[in-house]
Design a protein around this motif. Structure first.
Motif, PDB file in Angstrom:
ATOM      1  N   SER A  61     -53.429  62.804 -17.764  1.00  0.00           N
ATOM      2  CA  SER A  61     -53.468  63.135 -19.186  1.00  0.00           C
ATOM      3  C   SER A  61     -54.864  63.636 -19.551  1.00  0.00           C
ATOM      4  O   SER A  61     -55.846  63.378 -18.837  1.00  0.00           O
ATOM      5  N   GLU A  79     -51.182  66.504 -18.013  1.00  0.00           N
ATOM      6  CA  GLU A  79     -49.785  66.087 -17.788  1.00  0.00           C
ATOM      7  C   GLU A  79     -48.907  67.271 -17.372  1.00  0.00           C
ATOM      8  O   GLU A  79     -47.888  67.560 -17.987  1.00  0.00           O
ATOM      9  N   ALA A  82     -48.150  69.613 -20.162  1.00  0.00           N
ATOM     10  CA  ALA A  82     -47.490  69.141 -21.392  1.00  0.00           C
ATOM     11  C   ALA A  82     -48.429  69.248 -22.585  1.00  0.00           C
ATOM     12  O   ALA A  82     -47.995  69.327 -23.728  1.00  0.00           O
ATOM     13  N   GLU A  83     -49.730  69.239 -22.311  1.00  0.00           N
ATOM     14  CA  GLU A  83     -50.700  69.302 -23.404  1.00  0.00           C
ATOM     15  C   GLU A  83     -51.898  70.152 -22.983  1.00  0.00           C
ATOM     16  O   GLU A  83     -52.275  70.174 -21.815  1.00  0.00           O
ATOM     17  N   ASN A  93     -49.525  69.760 -28.052  1.00  0.00           N
ATOM     18  CA  ASN A  93     -48.330  69.428 -27.261  1.00  0.00           C
ATOM     19  C   ASN A  93     -47.528  70.704 -27.026  1.00  0.00           C
ATOM     20  O   ASN A  93     -47.133  71.388 -27.963  1.00  0.00           O
ATOM     21  N   ALA A  96     -43.527  68.566 -25.018  1.00  0.00           N
ATOM     22  CA  ALA A  96     -43.106  67.313 -24.382  1.00  0.00           C
ATOM     23  C   ALA A  96     -42.402  66.432 -25.408  1.00  0.00           C
ATOM     24  O   ALA A  96     -42.867  66.298 -26.539  1.00  0.00           O
ATOM     25  N   PRO A  98     -40.984  62.734 -26.813  1.00  0.00           N
ATOM     26  CA  PRO A  98     -41.420  61.342 -26.689  1.00  0.00           C
ATOM     27  C   PRO A  98     -40.568  60.623 -25.635  1.00  0.00           C
ATOM     28  O   PRO A  98     -39.358  60.865 -25.541  1.00  0.00           O
ATOM     29  N   ARG A 124     -47.528  61.501 -22.566  1.00  0.00           N
ATOM     30  CA  ARG A 124     -46.344  62.362 -22.625  1.00  0.00           C
ATOM     31  C   ARG A 124     -45.475  62.282 -21.373  1.00  0.00           C
ATOM     32  O   ARG A 124     -44.609  63.118 -21.151  1.00  0.00           O
ATOM     33  N   ARG A 167     -41.186  63.751 -16.405  1.00  0.00           N
ATOM     34  CA  ARG A 167     -41.713  64.606 -17.473  1.00  0.00           C
ATOM     35  C   ARG A 167     -40.574  65.336 -18.187  1.00  0.00           C
ATOM     36  O   ARG A 167     -39.436  65.391 -17.679  1.00  0.00           O
ATOM     37  N   THR A 168     -40.879  65.904 -19.322  1.00  0.00           N
ATOM     38  CA  THR A 168     -39.891  66.660 -20.092  1.00  0.00           C
ATOM     39  C   THR A 168     -39.502  67.920 -19.324  1.00  0.00           C
ATOM     40  O   THR A 168     -40.377  68.615 -18.781  1.00  0.00           O
TER      41      THR A 168
END
Ligand SMILES: O=P(O)(O)OC[C@H]1O[C@H](O[C@H]2O[C@H](CO)[C@@H](O)[C@H](O)[C@H]2O)[C@H](O)[C@@H](O)[C@@H]1O
Length: 249
Positions: A61, A79, A82-83, A93, A96, A98, A124, A167-168
């Motif tokens: 992160s 991530e 993701a960010e 963000n 991603a 929650p 994330r 992860r998303t």
């Protein structure tokens, strides 16, 4: 066709660098990594030589990396993209979702079922580390896949070095690099990405699509790589030579 990395003009390049296993050696746990004393200075030199076109692109992160490298002021895609954090700003963000409480609970259960498994809670995403019990790798990976299955519409599991990353869906290092390449700081430059792991492959694809250069640290040499280094120290040595020996004319 591969690029001749010894003829790169840094002023025309954008550097994207993975962290664990690429810039720094892998350690027994995420907290035990050793930051080489000259790493921050090297990255700032590279940042200067590229007029700011440098980003760390990591599975860690943004907060984790900023603690690990407290004096470093460069763009971070954290991530797995993701960010994105730009110095002086709050992280952005890139889509991603929650992490549902029930998913974290299911992953937490795996740490009870397998002695030695550690759950890393990132803002994330989640990472399930099993470096302490390598013989259980497949059993742990299966357990993680099962835990994520009810959430498979939004989340996926990606393999890493002795880790299963949750992860998303849609988040990867490639989309983060593609987004950064739209920034005025990066746009029009030749991207150079150094990575070491499966999660870096999405970044390799995007960088190639931009006509850029792909560097891999560790593993076996491959025909599609522009350069292969055995260790992070070798990569740092090459970067150091780039910034010192190839001063602008
Ligand atoms: O994309 P990266 O910068 O390479 O980050 C990938 C993951 O790195 C960390 O885990 C890995 O490195 C640890 C320290 O060497 C090692 O103990 C672990 O087994 C590796 O999987 C980090 O903890 C993860 O969050 C990153 O996604």
């Amino acid at each position: 066709m591969t690029l001749d990395l010894d003829r790169l003009q840094l002023e025309r390049c954008a550097f994207f660098l993975d962290v664990d296993g690429t810039l720094i050696d892998i350690a027994a746990s995420p907290q035990e990594v050793v930051i080489p004393p000259d790493l921050v200075q090297l990255l700032h030199q590279l940042q200067n030589r590229t007029q700011g076109a440098l980003a760390l692109v990591s599975g860690r992160s943004v907060d984790d990396l900023r603690q690990l490298l407290p004096h470093l002021d460069v763009i971070i895609a954290g991530e797995h993209g993701a960010e994105i954090w730009r110095p002086g700003e709050t992280p952005q963000n890139l889509g991603a979702a929650p992490i549902p409480h029930e998913l974290t609970e299911a992953l937490e259960k795996i740490t009870h079922d397998f002695d030695g498994v550690v759950l890393e809670r990132k803002p994330r995403g989640r990472a399930i580390h099993f470096r302490a019990i390598p013989t259980q790798e497949y059993a742990v990976r299966d357990a993680v896949a099962l835990a994520v299955k009810p959430f498979a519409q939004r989340f996926e599991v990606v393999p890493g070095k002795m880790v299963a990353e949750v992860r998303t869906i849609g988040i990867d290092k490639g989309q983060a690099i593609a987004k950064l390449m739209q920034d005025p700081t990066f746009k029009g430059r030749l991207p150079v990405f150094a990575g070491d792991d499966v999660t870096d492959e999405a970044g390799f694809l995007i960088v190639r699509a931009h006509g850029g250069a792909v560097i891999r640290v560790g593993g076996a040499p491959r025909a599609d790589l522009d350069r292969h280094f055995e260790t992070p120290a070798e990569l740092r040595g090459w970067l150091s030579r780039c910034v010192t020996e190839r001063a602008p004319a």
